[in-house]
Design an enzyme around this catalytic site. Structure first.
Site, short mmCIF file in Angstrom:
data_model
loop_
_atom_site.label_atom_id
_atom_site.label_comp_id
_atom_site.label_asym_id
_atom_site.label_seq_id
_atom_site.Cartn_x
_atom_site.Cartn_y
_atom_site.Cartn_z
N ASP A 42 0.84 -1.19 0.00
CA ASP A 42 0.00 0.00 0.00
C ASP A 42 0.88 1.25 0.00
O ASP A 42 1.61 1.50 0.97
CB ASP A 42 -0.89 -0.01 1.25
CG ASP A 42 -2.05 0.96 1.11
OD1 ASP A 42 -2.11 1.70 0.11
OD2 ASP A 42 -2.90 0.97 2.02
N ASP A 43 0.86 2.00 -1.10
CA ASP A 43 1.61 3.25 -1.21
C ASP A 43 3.12 3.05 -1.30
O ASP A 43 3.89 3.96 -0.98
CB ASP A 43 1.31 4.22 -0.05
CG ASP A 43 -0.14 4.68 0.00
OD1 ASP A 43 -0.95 4.23 -0.83
OD2 ASP A 43 -0.47 5.50 0.88
N CYS A 82 -6.18 4.03 -3.50
CA CYS A 82 -6.41 2.63 -3.08
C CYS A 82 -7.62 1.93 -3.69
O CYS A 82 -7.47 0.93 -4.38
CB CYS A 82 -6.53 2.57 -1.56
SG CYS A 82 -5.09 3.15 -0.68
N ARG A 86 -7.43 -1.10 -6.43
CA ARG A 86 -7.65 -2.49 -6.02
C ARG A 86 -8.81 -3.14 -6.77
O ARG A 86 -8.80 -4.34 -7.06
CB ARG A 86 -7.87 -2.54 -4.51
CG ARG A 86 -6.58 -2.32 -3.75
CD ARG A 86 -6.78 -1.75 -2.35
NE ARG A 86 -5.52 -1.20 -1.89
CZ ARG A 86 -4.60 -1.91 -1.22
NH1 ARG A 86 -4.83 -3.16 -0.90
NH2 ARG A 86 -3.46 -1.34 -0.87
N LYS A 139 -5.29 -5.90 3.42
CA LYS A 139 -6.19 -4.77 3.15
C LYS A 139 -7.07 -5.07 1.93
O LYS A 139 -6.55 -5.32 0.83
CB LYS A 139 -5.35 -3.52 2.89
CG LYS A 139 -6.19 -2.30 2.49
CD LYS A 139 -5.32 -1.06 2.38
CE LYS A 139 -6.12 0.12 1.85
NZ LYS A 139 -5.33 1.35 1.79
N HIS A 141 -10.35 -3.07 1.11
CA HIS A 141 -10.74 -1.72 0.69
C HIS A 141 -11.68 -1.67 -0.51
O HIS A 141 -11.64 -0.73 -1.31
CB HIS A 141 -9.51 -0.83 0.45
CG HIS A 141 -9.76 0.59 0.85
ND1 HIS A 141 -8.84 1.60 0.75
CD2 HIS A 141 -10.90 1.17 1.34
CE1 HIS A 141 -9.36 2.72 1.17
NE2 HIS A 141 -10.62 2.50 1.53
N SER A 164 -8.18 1.35 4.86
CA SER A 164 -6.87 1.94 5.15
C SER A 164 -6.60 1.99 6.64
O SER A 164 -7.51 2.21 7.45
CB SER A 164 -6.77 3.35 4.56
OG SER A 164 -6.89 3.29 3.17
N HIS A 243 1.47 2.24 3.97
CA HIS A 243 0.54 3.37 4.13
C HIS A 243 0.73 3.92 5.54
O HIS A 243 0.93 3.14 6.48
CB HIS A 243 -0.88 2.83 3.94
CG HIS A 243 -1.95 3.85 3.79
ND1 HIS A 243 -2.35 4.65 4.84
CD2 HIS A 243 -2.74 4.18 2.73
CE1 HIS A 243 -3.33 5.45 4.42
NE2 HIS A 243 -3.59 5.18 3.15
N ASP A 295 -0.23 -0.66 -4.81
CA ASP A 295 -1.54 -0.19 -5.31
C ASP A 295 -1.49 1.21 -5.91
O ASP A 295 -2.38 1.61 -6.65
CB ASP A 295 -2.59 -0.24 -4.19
CG ASP A 295 -2.36 0.81 -3.11
OD1 ASP A 295 -1.20 1.22 -2.89
OD2 ASP A 295 -3.35 1.22 -2.48
N ASN A 296 -0.47 1.98 -5.56
CA ASN A 296 -0.29 3.34 -6.13
C ASN A 296 1.05 3.86 -5.66
O ASN A 296 1.74 3.21 -4.87
CB ASN A 296 -1.44 4.29 -5.73
CG ASN A 296 -1.72 4.34 -4.25
OD1 ASN A 296 -2.76 3.87 -3.80
ND2 ASN A 296 -0.80 4.86 -3.46
N LYS A 316 1.44 9.48 -5.27
CA LYS A 316 0.05 9.05 -5.03
C LYS A 316 -0.96 10.16 -5.31
O LYS A 316 -0.72 11.33 -4.98
CB LYS A 316 -0.06 8.63 -3.57
CG LYS A 316 -1.46 8.29 -3.10
CD LYS A 316 -1.44 7.83 -1.65
CE LYS A 316 -2.85 7.53 -1.16
NZ LYS A 316 -2.86 6.93 0.18
#
Ligand code: MG
Length: 476
Positions: A42-43, A82, A86, A139, A141, A164, A243, A295-296, A316
């Site tokens: 994540d991130d 996110c 996803r 996660k 989301h 998150s 994240h 994811d980003n 992001k």
């Protein structure tokens, strides 16, 4: 077994037919089906792994994975935040088609009453046609209410924080964290975030003790692989880290020169090592494909508590390269031809790729946006993906075709910061100019014209497949 058979029959209605099998093959021993593991961060930024050029964060397990597998340098997520990102990984469809994007809210929140429509077909549901065991750890989301959870979307089981890890923050704590973004020794208090840890559709811990979250996800993942060593499985391990708020187990704190952020990445690297080691010990490595990605891009406004996009512009929340190009590795001895892949790929392509490798089909009753990358993984062909559309906040911002990227608009995203202003449309040759520094819009009118018509055609194409209640699905 009965349930999965019925499930397969129901799903069969929307999938295309398999080509007939050669009669001579039926008498031969069938090769063992491939297992699939997706490790999704994540991130995590493009520049956060040593194999992608980070000079201080040490990621030996990921380096090893990249060396023995394929390192993809031009791999994209379908949206720079996110939830939409996803949804595209799971369905192979741009979020505009599934309603998992919105002009009003970037992502789903704990007060959201919606999620990924159960009518969408996920990777897990595609693999269920072949009786795969499926698990999601981490996660999700894509909706935390029972009808939207992984267990309602093709996964046999779920364990993780459903959205998150910074949500449900105690009043004012989000601001306090942001104020500490340059404080190298600041360590957050997990009790300030009332995020739930769920087992299937039940909350088992709240607030989730995030200090050990990476370790616990990993232990679950390793156990799952052991428990399913005799049958084909799909494991989707989506780390809550890196994240913000950042948390690392005690044994990883202070191990990196890159402060807490580096410690977190080094624990994720350890986790990757545990998974690959387990696959090797159980002799599953030659029957498994592992994908690692994010994811980003990095959340740059958190400064030293956020990641790095390396040579890429912005991060992001933006449709610059730093927002959507992610460090991606595929690994699978005997199944992935090792090498560097300097071609286009996307998380949109995973459902088609895994379906092909599992000898099953993706839905044929809806528009799909993915390509089958399996010939590239096998080293047999160039990537079939030649174009990519950059969507954010339910708006089409840019298109890439071959090396060219036309960027026509940018939205200043709330809380994402550090965004370079655009004064007008920009054109970049991304292979000669990875950092989007040298705008050649004015001197390449023919390229601009070609890319403008690609965007126009794409907008026309998505028009008919956008849910009526687009704003409702992700909004409150
Ligand atoms: Mg993210």
């Amino acid at each position: 077994m009965k349930n999965s058979l019925m499930f397969g029959l129901i799903l069969g209605a929307v999938f295309s037919c398999q080509p007939p099998t050669e009669s001579t093959e039926s008498s031969q021993a069938q090769p063992k089906p491939l297992n699939f593991v997706i490790i999704f961060c994540d991130d995590l930024g493009y520049g956060d792994l040593s194999s992608f050029g980070n000079p201080v964060i040490q990621t030996p397990n990921l380096d090893h994975m990249a060396l023995g597998g394929q390192k993809w340098t031009q791999f994209y997520v379908a949206d720079p935040v996110c939830t939409p990102s996803r949804s595209a990984l799971m369905t192979g469809r741009y979020p505009i088609r599934t309603g998992m994007t919105s002009k009003k809210r970037a992502v789903l929140f704990p007060d959201s009453g919606s999620g990924l429509s159960p009518d969408e077909i996920t990777i897990a549901e595609v693999l269920k046609q072949k009786d795969y065991a499926t698990a999601h750890i981490g996660k999700w989301h894509l909706g935390h209410l029972p009808q939207f959870l992984p267990t309602s979307q093709g996964f046999d089981s779920y364990y993780g924080i459903p959205y998150s890890n910074d949500m449900n923050a105690e009043q004012g704590y989000g601001k306090i964290y942001h104020e500490q973004r340059t404080t190298l020794d600041f360590y957050p208090d997990f009790e300030k975030y009332q995020v739930p840890l769920m087992e299937n559709d039940q909350i088992v811990e709240q607030p989730a003790d995030q200090n050990s979250i990476t370790k616990r996800y990993t232990q679950r993942a390793v156990q799952y692989i052991k428990d399913n060593q005799d049958n084909p499985f799909f494991l989707y391990l989506a780390h809550s880290m890196p994240h913000i708020p950042l948390f690392a187990s005690q044994e990883f704190r202070g191990t990196s020169k890159r402060s807490l952020y580096g410690d977190v990445i080094q624990e994720i690297d350890w986790s990757v090592g545990e998974i690959l080691r387990t696959l090797r010990i159980l002799d599953l490595d030659e029957h498994t494909i592992v994908m690692f990605s994010s994811d980003n891009g990095p959340w740059l406004s958190f400064e030293t508590h956020g990641g790095s996009a390396g040579p890429l512009r912005a991060g992001k929340g933006t449709t610059f390269e730093g927002g959507q190009r992610v460090p991606t590795i595929f690994w699978g001895p005997s199944n992935v031809e090792p090498g560097l892949v300097n071609e286009l790929g996307s998380t949109l392509d995973i459902i088609n790729t895994f379906a092909a490798l599992a000898e099953t089909n993706v839905p044929n009753d809806r528009k799909m946006d993915g390509y089958d990358l399996s010939p590239v993984l096998k080293g047999d062909a160039a990537s079939p993906r030649k174009d990519f559309f950059y969507w954010a906040f339910a708006e089409l911002h840019a298109v890439r075709s071959g090396p060219w990227k036309l960027h026509v608009q940018q939205r200043e995203p709330v809380h994402y910061g550090n965004i370079a202003e655009m004064e007008g449309p920009e054109l970049y040759h991304l292979e000669a100019d990875i950092s989007e520094k040298y705008d050649v819009y004015d001197v390449q009118p023919e390229v601009v014209g070609k890319l403008e018509s690609l965007m126009a055609n794409h907008l026309e194409d998505v028009k008919g497949s956008t849910p009526d209640q687009l704003e409702l699905r992700i909004s409150k």
